[in-house]
Design a protein around this motif. Structure first.
Motif, short mmCIF file in Angstrom:
data_model
loop_
_atom_site.label_atom_id
_atom_site.label_comp_id
_atom_site.label_asym_id
_atom_site.label_seq_id
_atom_site.Cartn_x
_atom_site.Cartn_y
_atom_site.Cartn_z
N ASN A 129 -16.30 -30.42 -12.78
CA ASN A 129 -17.15 -30.46 -13.96
C ASN A 129 -17.17 -29.13 -14.70
N PHE A 130 -17.38 -29.26 -16.00
CA PHE A 130 -17.63 -28.13 -16.88
C PHE A 130 -18.91 -28.43 -17.64
N LYS A 167 -14.15 -37.75 -12.78
CA LYS A 167 -14.06 -38.50 -11.53
C LYS A 167 -13.21 -37.78 -10.50
N SER A 168 -12.18 -37.11 -10.94
CA SER A 168 -11.32 -36.35 -10.04
C SER A 168 -11.49 -34.86 -10.33
N PHE A 169 -10.98 -34.03 -9.45
CA PHE A 169 -11.10 -32.58 -9.60
C PHE A 169 -10.01 -32.05 -10.52
N TYR A 170 -10.35 -31.02 -11.28
CA TYR A 170 -9.39 -30.39 -12.18
C TYR A 170 -8.51 -29.44 -11.36
N SER A 171 -7.48 -29.97 -10.77
CA SER A 171 -6.67 -29.20 -9.82
C SER A 171 -5.24 -28.92 -10.29
N ASN A 172 -4.92 -29.26 -11.52
CA ASN A 172 -3.56 -29.08 -12.02
C ASN A 172 -3.31 -27.62 -12.39
N THR A 173 -2.39 -26.99 -11.68
CA THR A 173 -2.03 -25.60 -11.98
C THR A 173 -0.75 -25.49 -12.81
N ARG A 201 -24.99 -23.93 -4.67
CA ARG A 201 -25.71 -24.85 -3.80
C ARG A 201 -25.45 -26.31 -4.17
N VAL A 202 -25.18 -26.57 -5.45
CA VAL A 202 -25.02 -27.95 -5.89
C VAL A 202 -23.63 -28.27 -6.44
N ILE A 203 -22.81 -27.27 -6.72
CA ILE A 203 -21.50 -27.52 -7.32
C ILE A 203 -20.60 -28.28 -6.35
N LYS A 204 -19.79 -29.18 -6.90
CA LYS A 204 -18.81 -29.91 -6.11
C LYS A 204 -17.46 -29.23 -6.25
N ILE A 205 -16.88 -28.84 -5.14
CA ILE A 205 -15.59 -28.16 -5.15
C ILE A 205 -14.65 -28.84 -4.16
N GLN A 206 -13.37 -28.63 -4.36
CA GLN A 206 -12.35 -29.20 -3.47
C GLN A 206 -11.35 -28.11 -3.11
#
Length: 362
Positions: A129-130, A167-173, A201-206
Motif C-alpha cells: 500500500n501507498f 491485493k498483491s505486494f509491489y515487488s517488481n524490481t 506496527r500495522v504495515i503489511k510487508i513481504q
C-alpha cells in the motif's frame, strides 16, 4: 543487473482541459545535479519533503546518484530522473514527496491520481500500500519523522488522507508499476504528499531478500499526475464503432498534455493519440487539422508561438506513427479563440486546449 529498457523522452506538463495539476511531474527540472543522498528537498523544483526524512533524488547527470545507485539500478519511466523513498524502515522511519498543485482542487470534482513505482534491488521487503495526503497548507520539512494526523489537527490544517491498498505486494524490481487512485475533492486541497503512512506496527510487508543485512523497503517514484476525470461530451475516449467520429466537427483532446510553457508531449498523451492514429489508418479518405489554443496569461506573441508549437508537436507525433504529411495541417490561435471568458483559473483551464477536425479528402 536488469536489462536496459528504451524509453521515450517526455516532460510532464498540464495545459489542456485534462490538465495535469502536477508541475515537474517526472522530476526533470532541478537546481543542482545531486552529489549526495537526501538531495530531493533542496534540488527538485516544485517539490519538497513533508517531514525531516532525507528523500533521495536520482538523475543521470550524477555519477553516484544516477540510474545505478546505492539501492539498486533502474532507468526512469520518463526522462532522466526520479525520486526515491523509504516506505518501511526501523523505528517507523518514513520518507515522502510533496508538491504544490497548479491550482486548488474543485469541490465535488473527481480526479485521477497516478504515479509510477519500482522496488529497489536492495530492498529486503515490499509492501502492498501507498497513501496520498492532500492538505490545505504546505507541510514543514522539519516536522515529525512520521506524519501523525493529530499534529495536522493541532495546527488547524485541513487534510484528507486516502490509502491505496493493492491485493498483491509491489515487488517488481525490473519494471515500473502504475499506482492509481480516484479521488473526490473537498475543495481545500492545495498540496499533495505521497508515501506510506502506516507505522511498522500495522504495515503489511513481504520478504523478498532473506539474507539482507537490514530490513527496509525502498521505492523509486516517477511520473506523478493529478487530472480531472470529468470528460467533455465529445471526448475521444468515448468514441466507438457505434458512434464514429464525424467530419467537419471540432473535437477537444482529453489527455493531450504539455509541461508549463513547453510543447513536448507527456507520455499520458500517447494512448489518446494512438487511438486517433488508428482511426486515420482505417479511414485513409480522411485528412486532419490540429488546433492549438492558450489562455490570455502572458504575452500575446508568446501565446501564439506556444499554441502553434503544441499543435505541431501533436502533428509530428502522428506523422512519426506513419501518417502522411499531406494529410495533416496544424494551426496556432494563441488566446484569440477562447471557449469562455478568462475570468477564473477554471475558465482559463478550459481555454488551454488542443483540438482536431477531420475532413474528407477533396
Amino acid at each position: 543487473m536488469k536489462l536496459k529498457i528504451t524509453t521515450l523522452l517526455f516532460f510532464a506538463f498540464g495545459h489542456s482541459i485534462a490538465q495535469n495539476l502536477v508541475l515537474n511531474s517526472s522530476f526533470e527540472a532541478f537546481k543542482n545535479c545531486p552529489k549526495n543522498k537526501g538531495a530531493f528537498h533542496e534540488n527538485v523544483i516544485n517539490w519538497s519533503c513533508s517531514n525531516y526524512g532525507s528523500t533521495d533524488y536520482f538523475n543521470n547527470c550524477s555519477k553516484d546518484l544516477g540510474f545505478e545507485n546505492y539501492v539498486g539500478f533502474q532507468e526512469p519511466k520518463t526522462g532522466n530522473a526520479y525520486s526515491g523513498i523509504y516506505t518501511f524502515a526501523p523505528a517507523s522511519y518514513r520518507e515522502y514527496i510533496q508538491t504544490k498543485l497548479v491550482s486548488q482542487l474543485a469541490k465535488g470534482t473527481k480526479y485521477l491520481i497516478t504515479f509510477q513505482i519500482s522496488l529497489s534491488d536492495c530492498s529486503s521487503h515490499s509492501n502492498n500500500n501507498f497513501g496520498v495526503l492532500f492538505t490545505s497548507e504546505e507541510l514543514d520539512s522539519k516536522s515529525k519523522n512520521f506524519i501523525h494526523f493529530k499534529y495536522l489537527k493541532k495546527d488547524n490544517i485541513k487534510y484528507k488522507y486516502s490509502k491505496i491498498e493493492n491485493k498483491s505486494f509491489y515487488s517488481n524490481t525490473q519494471e515500473w508499476t502504475k499506482v492509481t487512485l480516484e479521488y473526490t475533492a473537498n475543495g481545500f486541497e492545495k498540496f499533495m504528499t505521497i508515501g506510506n503512512f502506516e507505522t511498522n506496527r500495522v504495515i503489511k510487508i513481504q520478504e523478498v531478500w532473506s539474507t539482507a543485512e537490514r530490513q527496509f523497503t525502498y521505492y523509486y517514484i516517477d511520473d506523478v499526475s493529478v487530472t480531472t476525470l470529468k470528460l467533455s461530451k465529445k471526448t475521444l475516449s468515448k468514441v466507438d464503432k457505434a458512434k464514429p467520429l464525424e467530419t467537419k466537427t471540432i473535437y477537444t483532446f482529453n489527455n493531450v498534455l504539455f509541461d508549463f510553457n513547453k510543447a513536448i508531449l507527456v507520455n499520458t498523451s500517447i494512448e489518446e493519440l494512438d487511438k486517433l492514429n488508428l482511426h486515420l489508418k482505417e479511414n485513409k479518405n480522411l485528412n486532419i487539422e490540429i488546433y492549438g489554443h492558450t489562455d490570455n496569461v502572458g504575452l500575446t506573441k508568446r501565446n501564439q508561438e506556444l499554441s502553434l508549437q503544441r499543435a505541431k508537436s501533436v502533428s509530428e507525433y502522428l506523422i512519426s506513427k506513419g501518417l502522411k504529411k499531406e494529410r495533416i495541417q496544424w494551426f496556432g490561435f494563441g488566446s484569440s479563440k477562447p471557449l469562455v471568458k478568462n475570468s477564473s483559473e477554471e475558465n482559463r483551464a478550459k481555454n488551454r486546449r488542443v483540438e482536431f477536425k477531420l475532413m474528407d479528402k477533396n
